[in-house]
Design an enzyme around this catalytic site. Structure first.
Site, PDB file in Angstrom:
ATOM      1  N   TYR A  65       0.841  -1.209   0.000  1.00 20.38           N
ATOM      2  CA  TYR A  65       0.000   0.000   0.000  1.00 20.38           C
ATOM      3  C   TYR A  65       0.876   1.259   0.000  1.00 20.38           C
ATOM      4  CZ  TYR A  65      -3.514   3.350   1.598  1.00 20.38           C
ATOM      5  OH  TYR A  65      -4.340   4.434   1.719  1.00 20.38           O
TER       6      TYR A  65
ATOM      7  N   ARG B 118      10.127 -10.862  -4.907  1.00 25.32           N
ATOM      8  CA  ARG B 118      10.301 -12.087  -4.124  1.00 25.32           C
ATOM      9  C   ARG B 118       9.677 -13.269  -4.864  1.00 25.32           C
ATOM     10  NH1 ARG B 118       7.550 -12.659   0.274  1.00 25.32           N
ATOM     11  NH2 ARG B 118       5.939 -11.149  -0.252  1.00 25.32           N
TER      12      ARG B 118
ATOM     13  N   LYS C 223       9.085  -2.743  16.006  1.00 24.71           N
ATOM     14  CA  LYS C 223       9.824  -1.688  15.296  1.00 24.71           C
ATOM     15  C   LYS C 223      11.049  -1.250  16.110  1.00 24.71           C
ATOM     16  CE  LYS C 223       6.093  -0.192  12.245  1.00 24.71           C
ATOM     17  NZ  LYS C 223       5.086   0.796  11.811  1.00 24.71           N
TER      18      LYS C 223
HETATM   19  N1  NAP Z   1       0.475   5.410  10.133  1.00 27.47           N
HETATM   20  C1  NAP Z   1      -0.487   4.663   9.668  1.00 27.47           C
HETATM   21  O1  NAP Z   1      -1.679   5.032   9.758  1.00 27.47           O
HETATM   22  C2  NAP Z   1      -0.139   3.376   8.994  1.00 27.47           C
HETATM   23  C3  NAP Z   1      -1.130   2.677   8.314  1.00 27.47           C
HETATM   24  C4  NAP Z   1      -0.762   1.539   7.625  1.00 27.47           C
HETATM   25  C5  NAP Z   1       0.550   1.099   7.644  1.00 27.47           C
HETATM   26  N2  NAP Z   1       1.494   1.785   8.338  1.00 27.47           N
HETATM   27  C6  NAP Z   1       2.886   1.310   8.337  1.00 27.47           C
HETATM   28  O2  NAP Z   1       3.380   1.381   7.013  1.00 27.47           O
HETATM   29  C7  NAP Z   1       4.273   0.291   6.747  1.00 27.47           C
HETATM   30  C8  NAP Z   1       3.830  -0.430   5.462  1.00 27.47           C
HETATM   31  O3  NAP Z   1       2.522  -0.935   5.641  1.00 27.47           O
HETATM   32  P1  NAP Z   1       1.565  -1.296   4.402  1.00 27.47           P
HETATM   33  O4  NAP Z   1       0.170  -1.318   4.927  1.00 27.47           O
HETATM   34  O5  NAP Z   1       1.905  -0.406   3.257  1.00 27.47           O
HETATM   35  O6  NAP Z   1       2.011  -2.777   4.097  1.00 27.47           O
HETATM   36  P2  NAP Z   1       1.255  -3.879   3.190  1.00 27.47           P
HETATM   37  O7  NAP Z   1       0.662  -3.230   1.998  1.00 27.47           O
HETATM   38  O8  NAP Z   1       0.345  -4.691   4.060  1.00 27.47           O
HETATM   39  O9  NAP Z   1       2.461  -4.848   2.783  1.00 27.47           O
HETATM   40  C9  NAP Z   1       3.622  -4.320   2.204  1.00 27.47           C
HETATM   41  C10 NAP Z   1       4.465  -5.381   1.577  1.00 27.47           C
HETATM   42  O10 NAP Z   1       5.048  -6.214   2.567  1.00 27.47           O
HETATM   43  C11 NAP Z   1       5.601  -7.332   1.868  1.00 27.47           C
HETATM   44  N3  NAP Z   1       5.295  -8.573   2.598  1.00 27.47           N
HETATM   45  C12 NAP Z   1       4.117  -8.958   3.112  1.00 27.47           C
HETATM   46  N4  NAP Z   1       4.217 -10.182   3.654  1.00 27.47           N
HETATM   47  C13 NAP Z   1       5.501 -10.570   3.478  1.00 27.47           C
HETATM   48  C14 NAP Z   1       6.243 -11.735   3.821  1.00 27.47           C
HETATM   49  N5  NAP Z   1       5.679 -12.761   4.450  1.00 27.47           N
HETATM   50  N6  NAP Z   1       7.543 -11.770   3.476  1.00 27.47           N
HETATM   51  C15 NAP Z   1       8.131 -10.736   2.846  1.00 27.47           C
HETATM   52  N7  NAP Z   1       7.475  -9.612   2.492  1.00 27.47           N
HETATM   53  C16 NAP Z   1       6.189  -9.545   2.809  1.00 27.47           C
HETATM   54  C17 NAP Z   1       4.936  -7.377   0.497  1.00 27.47           C
HETATM   55  O11 NAP Z   1       5.841  -6.854  -0.464  1.00 27.47           O
HETATM   56  P3  NAP Z   1       6.402  -7.660  -1.727  1.00 27.47           P
HETATM   57  O12 NAP Z   1       5.487  -8.764  -2.024  1.00 27.47           O
HETATM   58  O13 NAP Z   1       6.496  -6.593  -2.781  1.00 27.47           O
HETATM   59  O14 NAP Z   1       7.752  -8.144  -1.315  1.00 27.47           O
HETATM   60  C18 NAP Z   1       3.788  -6.397   0.679  1.00 27.47           C
HETATM   61  O15 NAP Z   1       3.323  -5.831  -0.522  1.00 27.47           O
HETATM   62  C19 NAP Z   1       4.255  -0.574   8.015  1.00 27.47           C
HETATM   63  O16 NAP Z   1       5.373  -0.280   8.808  1.00 27.47           O
HETATM   64  C20 NAP Z   1       2.984  -0.169   8.734  1.00 27.47           C
HETATM   65  O17 NAP Z   1       3.060  -0.325  10.145  1.00 27.47           O
HETATM   66  C21 NAP Z   1       1.176   2.930   8.986  1.00 27.47           C
END
Ligand code: NAP
Length: 312
Positions: free
Chosen positions: A14, A35, A138
């Site tokens: 995302y 991956r 984290k």
């Molecule tokens: N501040 C806020 O409101 C907020 C909200 C949401 C998220 N966040 C933070 O933003 C960051 C990213 O979150 P997101 O929601 O963007 O993540 P996401 O879309 O749920 O996942 C990001 C990527 O993680 C990789 N991934 C998932 N499972 C995996 C596994 N088993 N092994 C290796 N890679 C894996 C995949 O990338 P690939 O398949 O491309 O390798 C996936 O596309 C996090 O640190 C989260 O805590 C903050």
């Protein structure tokens, strides 16, 4: 000066896909980890191919194959990780320990930005169970980065607009109601809401900025520091109608958690800290850290008002 070469890990996510776009638009040679484990996930493969069309280089690497990660790191100057960390989707923050090992062995990385992008975990030592796992994990990654002596930047992005504005700050909702809203207490605690594309642009801006080296960068766009009530008012003006308002106390909110799944409880405790406690706004940024909209005033960030127009 040549621009840093950047590796994005978690580029299909995302936030990750926005980081890829921002890295390209800022003129960085951009590599995205591909991956093999994604197998026949056709959406991800197509997304990766679209990155390639836009000028990225795809680099194969697995968290189960240390050497592949080391080799991927050796291609670039900066690594940005946006691996998942939202329990209702997926939480893989500790996998980054393997990435830290790889960066250490590669030895050439000038800056690592781990998957943070939320509440500053260093300020959440008091956080409630079960949501504290996000901050604890984290912090464990930060500890490994420190021990490995890897230069870093930590991005504290506050609230992703899509979750918090989409739901008028209510967990479990990501489309704003045109009828009613439940306020947290009096609804006057301030949060900070940031468009995810802006988070990505600010993040990329930091990567070769000496002012952000080994620092936490908070993203606090002034106009987007608002209470839940103020967010609701903006929405009401846009739809030309007042919502029915009720209120929930902190005690009632916490007791509601009991019937929820573990993943939902994690999310709810995060909302509790933001919306009841004011954990994003109840501190001043210290002299040792920096704020993104001050560092990069040329970036015209998206206001809450403009972000919310998309829901009309
Ligand atoms: N501040 C806020 O409101 C907020 C909200 C949401 C998220 N966040 C933070 O933003 C960051 C990213 O979150 P997101 O929601 O963007 O993540 P996401 O879309 O749920 O996942 C990001 C990527 O993680 C990789 N991934 C998932 N499972 C995996 C596994 N088993 N092994 C290796 N890679 C894996 C995949 O990338 P690939 O398949 O491309 O390798 C996936 O596309 C996090 O640190 C989260 O805590 C903050």
């Amino acid at each position: 000066m040549n621009k840093s070469k950047v590796l994005i890990v978690g580029g299909t996510g995302y936030l990750g896909k926005r980081l890829v776009k921002a890295s390209l638009s800022e003129g960085h040679e951009t590599y995205v980890l591909y991956r093999p484990e994604i197998g026949v996930d056709i959406e991800k493969v197509q997304l990766l191919l679209s990155f390639k069309e836009q000028g990225c280089k795809l680099v194969s690497g697995s968290f189960n194959d240390h050497i592949s990660l080391v080799n991927a790191c050796k291609l670039v100057d900066v690594v940005i990780c946006a691996i998942s960390g939202v329990h209702i989707r997926s939480h893989q923050i500790l996998l980054q320990l393997k990435l830290v090992d790889a960066i250490k062995e590669a030895g050439n990385i000038k800056r690592f930005l781990p998957s943070e992008f939320g509440t500053d975990p260093a300020r959440m030592g008091h956080a409630m169970e079960p949501g504290r796992i996000t901050f604890d994990d984290k912090m464990e990654v930060r500890k490994a980065i420190k021990e490995a002596g890897i230069p870093f930047t930590y991005i504290s992005a506050n609230c992703f607009a899509g979750y918090f504005l989409g739901g008028l700050c209510q967990p479990g909702f990501i489309i704003p109601s045109t009828h009613s809203v439940v306020l947290f207490g009096d609804g006057n605690i301030k949060g900070i809401y940031v468009d995810e594309d802006d988070i990505a642009i600010y993040t990329i801006k930091t990567i070769e900025d000496p002012r952000t080296l080994n620092k936490t960068v908070y993203i606090r766009p002034t106009e987007n520091i608002l209470s839940q009530r103020e967010v609701v008012e903006i929405w009401e003006k846009l739809i030309g109608k007042e919502l029915q308002k009720s209120s929930i106390s902190a005690e009632e909110f916490l007791s509601l958690m009991k019937g929820q799944s573990y993943e939902e409880q994690v999310g709810m405790t995060h909302y509790y800290h933001v919306c009841f406690e004011g954990c994003l706004t109840n501190f001043e940024i210290g002299e040792e850290d920096v704020e993104a909209s001050n560092l990069y005033p040329q970036i015209k960030y998206t206001t809450v008002h403009d972000y919310m127009k998309r829901y009309l």
